[in-house]
Every structure is written in C-alpha cells, then in structure tokens.
Design an enzyme around this catalytic site. Structure first.
Site, mmCIF file in Angstrom:
data_model
loop_
_atom_site.group_PDB
_atom_site.id
_atom_site.type_symbol
_atom_site.label_atom_id
_atom_site.label_comp_id
_atom_site.label_asym_id
_atom_site.label_seq_id
_atom_site.Cartn_x
_atom_site.Cartn_y
_atom_site.Cartn_z
ATOM 1 C CB CYS B 82 18.269 52.637 -42.272
ATOM 2 S SG CYS B 82 18.629 54.319 -42.914
ATOM 3 C CG HIS B 185 23.169 52.259 -41.807
ATOM 4 N ND1 HIS B 185 22.340 51.435 -42.657
ATOM 5 C CD2 HIS B 185 22.595 53.474 -42.016
ATOM 6 C CE1 HIS B 185 21.741 52.234 -43.492
ATOM 7 N NE2 HIS B 185 21.788 53.352 -43.226
ATOM 8 C CD GLU B 187 23.902 48.121 -42.076
ATOM 9 O OE1 GLU B 187 23.568 48.270 -40.992
ATOM 10 O OE2 GLU B 187 23.589 48.659 -43.035
#
Lengths: 266, 205
Positions: B82, B185, B187
């Site tokens: 990001c 992202h 995650e």
C-alpha cells in the site's frame, strides 16, 4: 456516479450480545447462537468479502460486569476482536455502543478496519469528522436504521430503533457525508429478521441520494433476495445476518448463486 | 538460511493483521521499531496506511531510510505494501511533491479519470504481467482488497509486475530485482493474500 469493475460485496453481519453471537428479529428478540471464538474457523471457510460485527448489548448490562449475569465487558469484546483478527484475513468492521474517539481508537488498535456507528454520531455528529480525519473516510461507516412511517416516508432511528430522528433521512444523509462518512450501512428495521426480502424502495432512494457506497441490510430470507438487490438497485454491498447462521455453507452457496446469476461478485 | 521477516513499524497504520498474516503462513516475523532490528532480516516489509509525505518523514526521522537503502543495496529483499509500495518510488505527488526512496523509478499519482469515485476501495481482479511474479506467471489472476487514492506509475514498463483496472488499467504491483511492492492489502485478502505473502517469504535474494 462512475463505479467501474469493483466487486459487489456480500457481507455477513454478526450480532454480539454479552459476548455471544445472537440472531436479531425486528430489533427486539434475540436468540443465542454461540461463542464467537468457536465460529472463527467457520468464518474463514466462508471466504467472506468482509465481516461486520455489531455489539447490541444494552448499555446497562456492561456496567454491571457481574460474572453471575454472564455479561461481557468492553475488554471482552476487544479480546473477541483480537482473536478474530489473528485468524481472519479480511476487512473487519465493528459497531455498537461507540460514543467517542477513544473507543474507535481501541477498536482499530485491536484489529478493526472500520467502525460502524449510528447512535454515537446522532448524539455527536462531530465524531464522524474526528474518525475520518484520523483514520480516513473509508474507516467511518455511518449506520442508518430506517423505518417506513404511516405516511409512506422513511425516518431514521437511533438507540436500537427506540429514538426517532427529527431530521429527515435525506438531510441526515447529506450531513453525514459532508462530515466524512465513507459508507452508509442502511438497515431496515421493518425487515430486520423477517426474511421477507430487502426493502428495495429505500435502498434505491438512499443510493440515489448518496455519493458514497451503500450497504443494504435487513430482510434476506432466500438467495433470490440478494440477487434482487444486485439486479434492481445500485447498492455496493449487501449485508445479512440470520440467513448465514442457519444452514450449512450458506455463504458460499449464496456467492455461487449470485455468480451463476451473472452478478459481479468475488 | 531460514527467512527472517521484519516489518518496519514506523507509526503508519496498524500492523497487527500483517504480522498475524505472516505468522499464519509460518514465517519467522517481527515488527522492527528501530533500524537496528532490521539487521538480522532477510526479508524487509514496508507497510503503511496514510499520506506519502508523512510516511517519508517518519522513515527518515526514525532512521529507517538510510538502513533500508543500505540493506536493500546489499541485496536484502523488500516488499512494500500500500503506502509502503508507493514510498519505493522516486517521488509522490500527494499533498506536495515529495521525494521517495527511489528504489524503483517512477511517480505516485492520483486517480484522475473524470467522475471516478476516489478512493478505490474494495475487491478487484488483479493480473500478473510477467513470469514468476508474486502472483504467479503472466496471466495468473486473483482478487485482492484495495484501499487507496494514489497509485504508482513506474518510469520503466519492465518494472510492472501486476495490474488491475479502476477507470483504466493501473499498476497494482512492481518488481525490480530484490525490490517488490503491491498496492493492495494481502493481509486482508484471504487465501489469495496469504499465498502472495508466502511466495515473498519463499523468495531468495
């Protein structure tokens, strides 16, 4: 509004009461469904686009903090959140009983990506701006619980559907957006838990008035209800609670149903 | 040598999910809050949520800028995520033109298609543009979760590893030798994200 390519989201909405997952019906009846930690593996299997947790514990219940009443404290809810974020790798939203920036800080520090607030921003609209400035608009989801009145108009309610807002819905919507709301979580009180389908009329009205994504919630009974929202409204996301809790693999099957129906879902 | 992952903790966003995600794929992972803690790492992760100028300011103030340049210069692997991917660029135009780490030449620019809703938030299809990228071979496709208003425009098309489309194609991932970055992202992207992080962990310099 120009909205290319983005997947339309299907969001399971889980209600927490005294630290347990419950189902909700018309905002008044609740039935316990189990321990949130025990559900974690199941939630991963769902492969959901996003999860929304709403803590609907009545305010007084927490303050007692008495073990014999089996009430969970705020710290218990934060520990639930920490457990979830250790095991679930998807966007997580938390709402319920958030009244100030300190509480938002605690949720975000413990793994929430977004907060969902209704009563807290009705009581203090500046909270929207504070959250948006600190974490970005995408983290600030304003929940609007709406109900159709006798004259056919819609009104917003706070305090778990008990207090009617004096401001007309459209005016309140404009205000929360101007203050920095990044998304609207639109919940129909009339349809909550009824399985009668979404209120397409209000979803369409709010989508037309809103410049930010709208999540439609309240009333899903069968997968066709989801398909109907996607086909007949521009809502960015659909949320539902009960439908995912009662039958095996409902989330995955709902996604497959929508893909087969040609919807742009993940 | 067993890979050691160090996530740079420089005050730009919450790192718990990212740490948990690396732990989930079995990596030896820590959050480095001082440059000294980066030294043992084979794999450096530069995460981040926030504005470009603030991100560079934090990296510099905490002494990470020099450490990252030196270690990456020695061949350590780095993955920017990001804002972290954007900081790999030569410069960013968010708020004011600000110099980045310049590990991959290019500029970070705002989405500017007329009428396009910015930020770009949500799940979007992402495609690998080259053999052996972090997403797999050219044409490999998966869906990832994005939240951003700016994107990386590399000067050299050879550095483009992944693309996505939001009012037009944009670069979703860059790779240049030991330097890698993804705009989304991982995650927050379920198995697709965990697989990508695993491929990064399995990379060797």
């Amino acid at each position: 509004m120009f909205l290319p390519m983005l997947k339309r989201r299907l969001i399971p909405c889980l209600f927490l009461q005294n630290g347990l997952i419950v189902r909700s019906q018309e905002f008044t009846q609740f039935k316990q469904l189990g321990n949130p930690t025990a559900q974690l593996e199941r939630l991963n299997d769902w492969d959901a686009d996003e999860l929304v947790y709403v803590d609907i514990t009545r305010d007084g219940a927490y303050d007692l903090k008495r073990d014999d009443l089996k009430t969970a404290s705020r710290s218990d809810v934060l520990s639930i959140l920490r457990d979830i974020s250790r095991h679930c790798f998807m966007p997580l939203s938390f709402g319920g009983r958030i009244r100030d920036l300190e509480t938002v800080d605690a949720f975000i520090a413990n793994g929430a990506d977004k907060v969902v607030i209704n009563t807290g921003v009705v009581l203090n609209p500046d909270l929207i701006t504070q959250v948006a400035e600190k974490y970005g608009s995408q983290a600030m989801v304003v929940a609007m619980d709406v109900k159709r009145e006798a004259d056919g108009s819609y009104a917003c309610y706070s305090h778990n559907g008990r207090e009617r807002l004096a401001k007309p819905l459209r005016e309140w919507l404009a205000e929360v957006q101007q203050r920095g709301a990044g998304e609207i979580f639109l919940n129909s009180i009339d349809r909550d838990g009824t399985a009668n389908g979404y209120d397409l009329d209000i979803v369409n009205r709010v989508c037309e008035w809103a410049d930010v994504p709208v999540i439609a919630c309240g009333g899903a009974g069968v997968f066709e209800d989801f398909a109907e929202v996607l086909a007949k409204t521009p809502a960015s996301a659909i949320a539902a609670g009960n439908i995912f809790n009662f039958t095996e693999n409902a989330y995955r099957r709902a996604k497959k149903f929508l893909r087969d129906a040609g919807a742009n879902v993940r | 040598m067993k890979p050691k992952i160090a996530i740079i903790g420089y005050g730009m966003g919450n790192l718990a999910s990212l740490h948990n995600a690396f732990a989930k794929v079995g990596a030896d992972v820590c959050i480095a809050v001082t440059p000294a803690e980066l030294e043992p790492a084979t794999h450096i992760v530069l995460p981040g949520v926030g504005a470009f100028p603030q991100g560079m300011h934090q990296l510099r103030t905490l002494g990470f800028e020099d450490a990252v340049r030196r270690l990456v210069g020695q061949g350590r692997l780095i993955l920017g995520i990001c804002l972290g991917m954007q900081l790999l660029a030569t410069e960013g135009e968010e708020h004011e033109l600000t110099a980045g780490l310049n590990l991959i030449p290019g500029r970070v620019v705002r989405f500017n298609a007329p009428g396009l809703r910015v930020p770009h938030i949500g799940w979007n299809d992402t495609v690998s543009r080259r053999t052996g990228s972090l997403l797999g071979d050219a044409g490999a496709k998966d869906c990832f979760y994005y939240v951003h208003s700016y994107h990386f425009a590399p000067a050299d098309a050879a550095d483009v590893a992944l693309t996505s489309d939001y009012g037009g194609e944009f670069v979703a991932g860059v790779e240049r030798g030991n330097v890698m970055g993804v705009q989304f992202h991982p995650e927050k992207s379920h198995a697709a994200g965990l697989n990508l992080l695993k491929r990064f962990v399995e990379r060797t310099a």
